[in-house]
Design a protein around this motif. Structure first.
Motif, PDB file in Angstrom:
ATOM      1  N   PRO A 145       0.750  -1.155   0.146  1.00 58.44           N
ATOM      2  CA  PRO A 145       0.069   0.197   0.045  1.00 58.44           C
ATOM      3  C   PRO A 145       0.932   1.218   0.026  1.00 58.44           C
ATOM      4  O   PRO A 145       1.940   1.331   0.835  1.00 58.44           O
ATOM      5  CB  PRO A 145      -0.624   0.054   1.356  1.00 58.44           C
ATOM      6  N   LYS A 146       0.225   2.501  -0.603  1.00 58.02           N
ATOM      7  CA  LYS A 146       0.982   3.474  -0.751  1.00 58.02           C
ATOM      8  C   LYS A 146       0.249   4.751  -0.493  1.00 58.02           C
ATOM      9  O   LYS A 146      -0.814   4.493  -0.949  1.00 58.02           O
ATOM     10  CB  LYS A 146       1.901   3.581  -2.264  1.00 58.02           C
ATOM     11  N   TYR A 147       0.918   5.554  -0.197  1.00 57.81           N
ATOM     12  CA  TYR A 147       0.259   6.688   0.253  1.00 57.81           C
ATOM     13  C   TYR A 147       0.669   8.148   0.046  1.00 57.81           C
ATOM     14  O   TYR A 147       2.036   8.299  -0.236  1.00 57.81           O
ATOM     15  CB  TYR A 147      -0.126   6.977   2.001  1.00 57.81           C
ATOM     16  N   VAL A 148      -0.278   9.201  -0.323  1.00 57.92           N
ATOM     17  CA  VAL A 148       0.523  10.456  -0.621  1.00 57.92           C
ATOM     18  C   VAL A 148      -0.071  11.695   0.388  1.00 57.92           C
ATOM     19  O   VAL A 148      -0.966  11.778   0.393  1.00 57.92           O
ATOM     20  CB  VAL A 148       0.051  10.831  -2.071  1.00 57.92           C
ATOM     21  N   ILE A 149       0.838  12.444   0.610  1.00 55.15           N
ATOM     22  CA  ILE A 149       0.553  13.925   1.173  1.00 55.15           C
ATOM     23  C   ILE A 149       1.093  14.916   0.341  1.00 55.15           C
ATOM     24  O   ILE A 149       2.227  14.963   0.076  1.00 55.15           O
ATOM     25  CB  ILE A 149       1.209  13.891   2.795  1.00 55.15           C
ATOM     26  N   SER A 150       0.240  15.634  -0.018  1.00 56.66           N
ATOM     27  CA  SER A 150       0.246  16.962  -0.670  1.00 56.66           C
ATOM     28  C   SER A 150       0.779  18.139   0.264  1.00 56.66           C
ATOM     29  O   SER A 150      -0.098  18.397   1.244  1.00 56.66           O
ATOM     30  CB  SER A 150      -0.854  17.309  -1.477  1.00 56.66           C
ATOM     31  N   PHE A 151       1.996  18.566   0.258  1.00 58.67           N
ATOM     32  CA  PHE A 151       2.519  19.487   1.563  1.00 58.67           C
ATOM     33  C   PHE A 151       2.705  20.812   0.928  1.00 58.67           C
ATOM     34  O   PHE A 151       3.690  21.149  -0.032  1.00 58.67           O
ATOM     35  CB  PHE A 151       3.709  18.949   1.944  1.00 58.67           C
ATOM     36  N   GLY A 152       1.726  21.626   0.947  1.00 57.94           N
ATOM     37  CA  GLY A 152       1.916  23.209   0.672  1.00 57.94           C
ATOM     38  C   GLY A 152       0.952  23.433  -0.423  1.00 57.94           C
ATOM     39  O   GLY A 152       0.443  22.820  -1.155  1.00 57.94           O
ATOM     40  N   ALA A 153       0.672  24.767  -0.590  1.00 56.35           N
ATOM     41  CA  ALA A 153      -0.067  25.278  -1.576  1.00 56.35           C
ATOM     42  C   ALA A 153       0.050  24.822  -2.979  1.00 56.35           C
ATOM     43  O   ALA A 153      -0.628  24.744  -3.715  1.00 56.35           O
ATOM     44  CB  ALA A 153      -0.349  26.953  -1.368  1.00 56.35           C
ATOM     45  N   CYS A 154       1.397  24.834  -3.364  1.00 57.77           N
ATOM     46  CA  CYS A 154       1.827  24.782  -4.540  1.00 57.77           C
ATOM     47  C   CYS A 154       1.506  23.387  -4.990  1.00 57.77           C
ATOM     48  O   CYS A 154       1.149  23.193  -6.009  1.00 57.77           O
ATOM     49  CB  CYS A 154       3.281  25.034  -4.751  1.00 57.77           C
ATOM     50  N   SER A 155       1.667  22.546  -4.089  1.00 62.67           N
ATOM     51  CA  SER A 155       1.395  20.947  -4.630  1.00 62.67           C
ATOM     52  C   SER A 155      -0.304  20.933  -4.581  1.00 62.67           C
ATOM     53  O   SER A 155      -0.658  19.863  -5.039  1.00 62.67           O
ATOM     54  CB  SER A 155       2.344  19.994  -3.914  1.00 62.67           C
ATOM     55  N   ASN A 156      -0.694  21.458  -3.466  1.00 66.56           N
ATOM     56  CA  ASN A 156      -2.578  21.353  -3.647  1.00 66.56           C
ATOM     57  C   ASN A 156      -3.062  21.861  -4.787  1.00 66.56           C
ATOM     58  O   ASN A 156      -3.944  21.103  -5.193  1.00 66.56           O
ATOM     59  CB  ASN A 156      -2.808  21.955  -2.109  1.00 66.56           C
ATOM     60  N   CYS A 157      -2.583  22.941  -5.200  1.00 68.10           N
ATOM     61  CA  CYS A 157      -3.523  23.645  -6.298  1.00 68.10           C
ATOM     62  C   CYS A 157      -2.812  24.621  -7.119  1.00 68.10           C
ATOM     63  O   CYS A 157      -3.423  25.097  -7.875  1.00 68.10           O
ATOM     64  CB  CYS A 157      -4.697  24.536  -5.435  1.00 68.10           C
TER      65      CYS A 157
ATOM     66  N   ILE B  87      -1.649  11.975  -9.466  1.00 67.12           N
ATOM     67  CA  ILE B  87      -1.672  10.812  -8.543  1.00 67.12           C
ATOM     68  C   ILE B  87      -2.785  11.131  -7.699  1.00 67.12           C
ATOM     69  O   ILE B  87      -3.020  12.210  -7.226  1.00 67.12           O
ATOM     70  CB  ILE B  87      -0.210  10.560  -8.065  1.00 67.12           C
ATOM     71  N   PRO B  88      -3.294   9.948  -6.841  1.00 68.29           N
ATOM     72  CA  PRO B  88      -4.346  10.351  -5.776  1.00 68.29           C
ATOM     73  C   PRO B  88      -3.464  10.637  -4.423  1.00 68.29           C
ATOM     74  O   PRO B  88      -2.729  10.078  -4.234  1.00 68.29           O
ATOM     75  CB  PRO B  88      -4.640   8.649  -5.719  1.00 68.29           C
ATOM     76  N   VAL B  89      -4.301  11.623  -3.811  1.00 65.35           N
ATOM     77  CA  VAL B  89      -3.612  12.183  -2.651  1.00 65.35           C
ATOM     78  C   VAL B  89      -4.591  11.855  -1.509  1.00 65.35           C
ATOM     79  O   VAL B  89      -5.888  11.812  -1.618  1.00 65.35           O
ATOM     80  CB  VAL B  89      -3.614  13.838  -2.665  1.00 65.35           C
ATOM     81  N   ASP B  90      -3.905  11.348  -0.447  1.00 64.76           N
ATOM     82  CA  ASP B  90      -4.634  10.839   0.729  1.00 64.76           C
ATOM     83  C   ASP B  90      -4.799  12.071   1.745  1.00 64.76           C
ATOM     84  O   ASP B  90      -5.870  12.328   2.357  1.00 64.76           O
ATOM     85  CB  ASP B  90      -3.910   9.849   1.567  1.00 64.76           C
TER      86      ASP B  90
END
Length: 192
Positions: free
Chosen positions: A103-115, A133-136
């Motif tokens: 299983p793999k997970y992703v954290i989008s960290f910061g406004a630039c990677s979020n949107c 990619i899917p973000v958790d």
């Protein structure tokens, strides 16, 4: 005294081999994944500095069971995308994500990677890593503080603790037992 059985809903199982594994196995597996997250940091901009600060002595996310800086994507199960994802960098992010084992997970960290952050309007910036990619878990901020990453890790760990392997990987289909045995080498002169 005559007791009639009560119709209880069938508990969620681990999959086709659930008859071999006890129900508490889900708790044990989720606990193991929850407290042994190997991080593959995909630092692209200033948020990567805040990620590094979260791994240092003051914030020390190792105490949460997060092992920083996996040697490569094949050893990691958590990708932290921190910074601006450009359209040119997007295929590399996707390729490295696909190399990670389940299983793999992703954290989008910061406004630039979020949107896209302050660069959302640029022709070369991907409008969020979730388009690739899917973000958790999303961690907001520009740049977010290390404490925000710690909170994001705790949220991810809560999500992992509630996770059902059958729901995550089964997609509602049960694998027939005969298919699980196909391709196995049988013992000489016997059947499985």
């Amino acid at each position: 005294m005559d007791v009639t059985p009560v119709d209880l809903p069938e508990p969620k199982r681990l999959g086709a081999l659930s008859r071999l594994a006890p129900e508490p196995m889900k708790v044990v597996l989720n606990w193991g994944r929850r407290y042994s997250l190997w991080v593959f940091n995909f630092g692209l901009a200033c948020c990567a500095i805040e990620f590094i600060a979260a791994s240092m002595a003051r914030h020390d996310f190792i105490r949460l069971g997060v092992i920083p800086f996996a040697p490569g994507p094949r050893q990691a199960d958590l990708m932290v995308v921190s910074g601006t994802v450009t359209d040119k960098m997007a295929p590399a992010v996707k390729r490295l994500y696909e190399q990670m084992p389940e299983p793999k997970y992703v954290i989008s960290f910061g406004a630039c990677s979020n949107c896209g952050g302050p660069y959302w309007d640029s022709y070369a910036v991907t409008k969020g890593v979730d388009q690739i990619i899917p973000v958790d878990v999303y961690v907001p901020g520009c740049p977010p503080r290390p404490e925000a990453l710690l909170q994001g890790i705790l949220k991810l760990q809560e999500k992992i603790a509630r996770e059902s392997l059958g729901e995550r990987y089964g997609h509602g289909r049960a694998t027939p037992t005969g298919r699980l045995r196909s391709g196995l080498v049988l013992p000489p002169g016997g059947t499985a």
